[in-house]
Write a protein that holds these residues in place. Structure first.
Motif, PDB file in Angstrom:
ATOM      1  N   GLN A   1      46.419  16.199  29.601  1.00  0.00           N
ATOM      2  CA  GLN A   1      47.705  17.044  29.342  1.00  0.00           C
ATOM      3  C   GLN A   1      48.915  15.971  29.101  1.00  0.00           C
ATOM      4  N   ILE A   2      49.810  16.443  28.087  1.00  0.00           N
ATOM      5  CA  ILE A   2      50.715  15.440  27.728  1.00  0.00           C
ATOM      6  C   ILE A   2      52.093  16.260  27.504  1.00  0.00           C
ATOM      7  N   ARG A   3      53.141  15.785  28.559  1.00  0.00           N
ATOM      8  CA  ARG A   3      54.229  16.599  28.539  1.00  0.00           C
ATOM      9  C   ARG A   3      55.347  15.468  28.512  1.00  0.00           C
ATOM     10  N   SER A   4      56.530  15.741  27.543  1.00  0.00           N
ATOM     11  CA  SER A   4      57.550  14.788  27.149  1.00  0.00           C
ATOM     12  C   SER A   4      58.879  15.332  26.741  1.00  0.00           C
ATOM     13  N   SER A   5      60.007  14.788  27.141  1.00  0.00           N
ATOM     14  CA  SER A   5      61.342  15.231  26.716  1.00  0.00           C
ATOM     15  C   SER A   5      62.131  14.267  26.699  1.00  0.00           C
ATOM     16  N   ALA A   6      63.203  14.312  25.934  1.00  0.00           N
ATOM     17  CA  ALA A   6      64.077  13.216  26.047  1.00  0.00           C
ATOM     18  C   ALA A   6      65.109  12.915  27.349  1.00  0.00           C
TER      19      ALA A   6
ATOM     20  N   VAL B   1      50.382   9.484  34.718  1.00  0.00           N
ATOM     21  CA  VAL B   1      51.207   8.238  34.452  1.00  0.00           C
ATOM     22  C   VAL B   1      52.500   8.757  33.904  1.00  0.00           C
ATOM     23  N   LYS B   2      53.438   8.440  34.586  1.00  0.00           N
ATOM     24  CA  LYS B   2      54.789   8.840  33.937  1.00  0.00           C
ATOM     25  C   LYS B   2      55.757   7.479  33.903  1.00  0.00           C
ATOM     26  N   ASP B   3      56.458   7.849  32.785  1.00  0.00           N
ATOM     27  CA  ASP B   3      57.517   6.761  32.238  1.00  0.00           C
ATOM     28  C   ASP B   3      58.525   7.398  31.736  1.00  0.00           C
ATOM     29  N   ARG B   4      59.689   6.689  31.160  1.00  0.00           N
ATOM     30  CA  ARG B   4      60.882   6.940  30.507  1.00  0.00           C
ATOM     31  C   ARG B   4      60.812   7.029  29.036  1.00  0.00           C
ATOM     32  N   GLY B   5      59.636   7.179  28.653  1.00  0.00           N
ATOM     33  CA  GLY B   5      59.512   7.336  27.068  1.00  0.00           C
ATOM     34  C   GLY B   5      59.450   8.599  26.637  1.00  0.00           C
ATOM     35  N   HIS B   6      59.962   8.745  25.380  1.00  0.00           N
ATOM     36  CA  HIS B   6      59.880  10.193  24.683  1.00  0.00           C
ATOM     37  C   HIS B   6      58.799  10.381  23.484  1.00  0.00           C
ATOM     38  N   ILE B   7      57.828  11.228  23.628  1.00  0.00           N
ATOM     39  CA  ILE B   7      56.824  11.318  22.251  1.00  0.00           C
ATOM     40  C   ILE B   7      57.428  12.337  21.467  1.00  0.00           C
ATOM     41  N   THR B   8      57.530  12.080  20.264  1.00  0.00           N
ATOM     42  CA  THR B   8      57.925  13.274  19.421  1.00  0.00           C
ATOM     43  C   THR B   8      56.934  13.748  18.350  1.00  0.00           C
ATOM     44  N   ASP B   9      55.895  12.938  18.298  1.00  0.00           N
ATOM     45  CA  ASP B   9      54.727  13.358  17.415  1.00  0.00           C
ATOM     46  C   ASP B   9      53.785  14.279  18.145  1.00  0.00           C
ATOM     47  N   PRO B  10      53.935  15.729  17.444  1.00  0.00           N
ATOM     48  CA  PRO B  10      53.178  16.711  18.327  1.00  0.00           C
ATOM     49  C   PRO B  10      51.374  16.683  18.327  1.00  0.00           C
ATOM     50  N   LEU B  11      51.203  15.602  17.250  1.00  0.00           N
ATOM     51  CA  LEU B  11      49.707  15.293  16.766  1.00  0.00           C
ATOM     52  C   LEU B  11      49.350  14.084  17.403  1.00  0.00           C
TER      53      LEU B  11
ATOM     54  N   GLY C   1      61.648  11.920  30.270  1.00  0.00           N
ATOM     55  CA  GLY C   1      60.396  11.069  30.071  1.00  0.00           C
ATOM     56  C   GLY C   1      59.050  11.938  29.738  1.00  0.00           C
ATOM     57  N   THR C   2      58.257  10.993  29.815  1.00  0.00           N
ATOM     58  CA  THR C   2      56.810  11.596  29.607  1.00  0.00           C
ATOM     59  C   THR C   2      55.821  11.350  30.566  1.00  0.00           C
ATOM     60  N   VAL C   3      55.129  12.453  30.639  1.00  0.00           N
ATOM     61  CA  VAL C   3      53.941  12.726  31.895  1.00  0.00           C
ATOM     62  C   VAL C   3      52.670  12.735  31.023  1.00  0.00           C
ATOM     63  N   VAL C   4      51.714  11.911  31.406  1.00  0.00           N
ATOM     64  CA  VAL C   4      50.266  12.338  30.837  1.00  0.00           C
ATOM     65  C   VAL C   4      49.250  12.331  31.938  1.00  0.00           C
ATOM     66  N   ARG C   5      48.519  13.416  32.069  1.00  0.00           N
ATOM     67  CA  ARG C   5      47.518  13.580  33.126  1.00  0.00           C
ATOM     68  C   ARG C   5      46.144  13.405  32.574  1.00  0.00           C
ATOM     69  N   LEU C   6      45.376  12.802  33.188  1.00  0.00           N
ATOM     70  CA  LEU C   6      43.935  12.729  32.724  1.00  0.00           C
ATOM     71  C   LEU C   6      42.894  13.581  33.809  1.00  0.00           C
ATOM     72  N   LEU C   7      42.127  14.427  33.422  1.00  0.00           N
ATOM     73  CA  LEU C   7      41.482  15.120  34.365  1.00  0.00           C
ATOM     74  C   LEU C   7      39.665  15.051  33.904  1.00  0.00           C
ATOM     75  N   MET C   8      39.157  14.690  34.961  1.00  0.00           N
ATOM     76  CA  MET C   8      37.622  14.431  34.928  1.00  0.00           C
ATOM     77  C   MET C   8      36.963  15.253  35.958  1.00  0.00           C
ATOM     78  N   ARG C   9      36.067  15.904  35.598  1.00  0.00           N
ATOM     79  CA  ARG C   9      35.199  16.680  36.255  1.00  0.00           C
ATOM     80  C   ARG C   9      34.147  15.947  36.921  1.00  0.00           C
ATOM     81  N   LEU C  10      34.046  16.285  38.113  1.00  0.00           N
ATOM     82  CA  LEU C  10      33.250  15.479  39.138  1.00  0.00           C
ATOM     83  C   LEU C  10      31.915  15.415  38.819  1.00  0.00           C
ATOM     84  N   ASP C  11      31.477  16.794  38.379  1.00  0.00           N
ATOM     85  CA  ASP C  11      29.956  16.768  37.947  1.00  0.00           C
ATOM     86  C   ASP C  11      29.747  16.537  36.665  1.00  0.00           C
ATOM     87  N   GLY C  12      30.600  16.248  35.759  1.00  0.00           N
ATOM     88  CA  GLY C  12      30.510  15.679  34.407  1.00  0.00           C
ATOM     89  C   GLY C  12      30.269  16.807  33.604  1.00  0.00           C
TER      90      GLY C  12
END
Length: 390
Positions: free
Chosen positions: A365-370, A328-338, A373-384
């Motif tokens: 995986q969270i990546r963000s800059s002013a 999911v990608k948007d135009r926001g900016h996350i500044t809280d590292p935690l 914007g912000t990109v968050v990736r969700l990874l799920m293993r197929l075998d669990g």
């Protein structure tokens, strides 16, 4: 998008009767995460999904920075140490004395490694093992973002006032994937932010130098103020301090390994986000529970984009070897590292979404800059199953 094999309720309107049993189960699961906090806090009430209200959202205030970065290599109550060892025998040789010393001082001890290493240390400790809290790092650290909350939880539950807790763990091992390794190294850097210098906590992170690439060991020296290695000066000359956390979300993400499905969304099309993720999860056979988890997580991210990221965003979904990836990608900016690593209080206006995401996904995986914007990736293993190497 329609034609999915299971009824999918809209979260911002009444739930269809035929979807009530399944969605009620998903909501109970999220209530459990909120209530138990994966053993991080106990809650007696729940602020339920949806993350978006029944009326269009209004602009939210900017997320404030919270950094207090420990720059100086001075002696403080809080110690974050890398313990370097070669092979299982040396691991036992170097950790058991640390554990016994802590137990003699009546300090609570948590030990988190892969099962075989836990068993070896438990056997060497003998009767003393009963006083140690053991965790399987393959589960606890499957998503490294869960480790810091677990450390805080252990302190809250096990450490009486005046007693310094000791946590010994191994977040990085030779079986880690490249995606996991990057997030583990970020986790190691963020430990130096998650705890204040005056916090009475000793965290020891083990690294098997015989099994790991030398570059990984060097990075351990850069993220730990202290290094335990053959009796040498414990102060790490490579420790980067504030440089490690000045821009924690600037690490570039690789391009998708396959052509993704793409969806632009806004407040009115959040249901389409859930439908697209559901369709792909069912196609790859993710399983009912993990599919529900991923749909919930994707909805939370999309709702955050609507609330905090400019009112809209872009969803991409693709399969990458043994992973299903949602971005999911948007135009926001996350500044809280935690962000996502602290269970928000019921009084806080936000933060629960990324907390839930970290609890239900195998990797986040969270990546963000002013500027980008912000990109968050969700990874799920197929075998669990988590990746484990002997």
């Amino acid at each position: 998008m329609r034609g999915t094999s299971r009824s999918l309720p809209r979260l911002d309107c009444a739930v269809p009767a035929d979807a009530l049993p399944r969605w009620a189960g998903a909501r109970r699961g999220v209530r459990r995460i909120w209530r138990e906090g994966h053993n991080i806090a106990r809650r007696t009430a729940f602020s339920p999904i949806p993350s978006c209200e029944s009326t269009p959202p209004s602009p939210a205030p900017a997320r404030p920075p919270i950094l207090q970065v420990p720059d100086a290599k001075t002696s403080q109550p809080f110690r974050h140490e890398a313990l370097l060892y070669e092979g299982l025998d040396q691991l036992v040789e170097r950790t058991v004395p640390l554990i016994r010393e802590a137990l003699e001082a009546e300090q609570p001890v948590a030990f988190a490694m892969l099962a075989a290493k836990n068993d070896a240390v438990r056997e060497e400790l003998g009767d003393d093992a009963g006083a140690v809290r053991f965790f399987d790092m393959a589960e606890l650290g499957r998503n490294p973002a869960r480790i810091i909350p677990a450390l805080h939880s252990f302190t809250a539950e096990q450490a009486p006032p005046g007693r310094r807790p000791v946590g010994i763990g191994e977040p990085i091992w030779s079986g880690r994937s490249s995606h996991e390794l990057v997030e583990c190294q970020l986790h190691e850097a963020l430990i130096n932010v998650a705890f204040a210098p005056e916090d009475p906590y000793q965290i020891v992170c083990a690294y098997d130098v015989a099994a790991l690439d030398p570059a990984i060991v060097h990075e351990a020296r850069c993220t730990h103020p202290h290094v335990i290695d053959n009796g040498a000066d414990p102060v790490s000359r490579e420790y980067r301090g504030a440089l490690d956390v000045a821009s924690p979300f600037d690490i570039a993400l690789p391009r998708p390994a396959a052509r993704p499905a793409v969806l632009s969304f806004d407040y009115d099309t959040l249901g389409d986000v859930r439908e697209l993720v559901l369709r792909h999860a069912e196609r790859v056979g993710l399983g009912p529970t993990r599919t529900d988890n991923l749909v919930i997580a994707a909805h939370e991210l999309a709702a955050n984009s609507v609330r905090h990221g400019g009112g809209n965003g872009i969803l991409r979904v693709w399969q990458e070897e043994d992973l299903l990836v949602c971005e999911v990608k948007d135009r926001g900016h996350i500044t809280d590292p935690l962000v996502g690593r602290r269970l928000p209080s019921m009084e806080e206006a936000g933060g629960l979404g990324l907390w839930i995401v970290n609890q239900v996904c195998d990797l986040v995986q969270i990546r963000s800059s002013a500027t980008t914007g912000t990109v968050v990736r969700l990874l799920m293993r197929l075998d669990g199953r988590p990746v484990v190497s002997a």
